[in-house]
Design an enzyme around this catalytic site. Sequence first.
Site, PDB file in Angstrom:
ATOM      1  N   LYS A  52     -12.467  -3.927   6.592  1.00 28.98           N
ATOM      2  CA  LYS A  52     -12.734  -2.727   5.785  1.00 28.98           C
ATOM      3  C   LYS A  52     -13.892  -2.974   4.830  1.00 28.98           C
ATOM      4  CE  LYS A  52      -7.935  -1.255   6.261  1.00 28.98           C
ATOM      5  NZ  LYS A  52      -6.575  -1.268   5.717  1.00 28.98           N
ATOM      6  N   GLN A  96      -3.376  -2.968   0.449  1.00 31.66           N
ATOM      7  CA  GLN A  96      -3.036  -3.366   1.817  1.00 31.66           C
ATOM      8  C   GLN A  96      -1.532  -3.625   1.939  1.00 31.66           C
ATOM      9  OE1 GLN A  96      -5.283  -3.491   4.474  1.00 31.66           O
ATOM     10  NE2 GLN A  96      -3.474  -3.863   5.725  1.00 31.66           N
ATOM     11  N   ASP A 119      -6.089   6.326   1.620  1.00 32.05           N
ATOM     12  CA  ASP A 119      -5.197   6.028   2.740  1.00 32.05           C
ATOM     13  C   ASP A 119      -4.328   7.238   3.078  1.00 32.05           C
ATOM     14  OD1 ASP A 119      -5.473   3.588   4.007  1.00 32.05           O
ATOM     15  OD2 ASP A 119      -4.348   2.473   2.492  1.00 32.05           O
TER      16      ASP A 119
END
Length: 292
Positions: A52, A96, A119
């Site tokens: 990412k 994460q 997200d």
Amino acid sequence: MIILDGKKTSNDIKEEIAVEVAQLIASGGKKPHLAAILVGNDGASETYVSAKVKACEKVGFNSTLVRLEDTVSEEELLAQVEKINQNADIDGLIVQLPLPKHIDEMKVTEAIFPQKDVDGFHPANVGRMALNLPTFLPATPAGIIELLERYKVETSGKHCVVIGRSHIVGSPMSILMARNSYPGNATVTLTHSRTQNLKEICQTADILIVALGKPEFVTADMVKEGACVVDVGITRVKSDKTKSGWKLKGDVAYDEVAEKCSFITPVPGGVGPMTIAILLKNTLLSSKREIY
Ligand code: NAP
């Protein structure tokens, strides 16, 4: 049979984003900025986060990686989230997952400002998605939607079967495929570990989206001739043919299933790269304040 090439499509999207970022900067705007928090040293999480961060650099974003020990307290993690919430230069924040067991993942997810939740996991954004309001769509299902759209896969009136009902993949996937839009307007069956007659249900799927995390679970006898099969699964399995000693396997027995399909995603190179492209897209949307 057409391969839904997530690697190529993701690169196309990244190029489009890079052009837009260059224009933004040329017209006096600021670089979009994504922050990621990584707790602990899990190998797979390290790989995902570094991919990412690398993708951010590729398209001209700023990125910040905050690394925390796996012994970090929930309180300290929440304080880090709040610090980034308050940092006006940062447009998007991802934490994460998975987090260590002593940390409440939902509490952390809810602590992220919905305006920075690129997200798309915050309950406010999940609710907006369910109501078909502008929001940050969760990256993996949105990546699949984008792939279906770019390959012009017909979805209206089709029977879409989703295997797996997780909050990050299966459940939002079922909502997006049922929406009154394209891609969407499908008749959706959401299946899970308690589903009976799964094989028979899958055999009726025009579009089969598989996200359960069991390598090669879907075999040719479960798939209708001419179906579109999307394989979300990524599992590391041992291999003596690779330097690393492992390779990635999807949830679909690709070789035998591909022969029956109109479209299929490979693993790797299918859904995985799309997830990152959508994360970048969401960060760009956030920096342009297009959602909130
Ligand atoms: P998850 O949270 O473990 O959920 C798995 C789902 O599969 C659950 O709903 C479970 O049902 C269902 N399931 C398990 N066994 C089943 C069976 N025998 N028959 C039918 N359903 C069954 O998994 P996830 O986070 O959604 O991830 C799924 C896979 O996608 C994993 O391999 C993961 O690594 C991969 N993934 C890939 C990406 C990407 O970017 N490509 C992103 C996210 C995840 P119950 O609810 O009844 O337990």
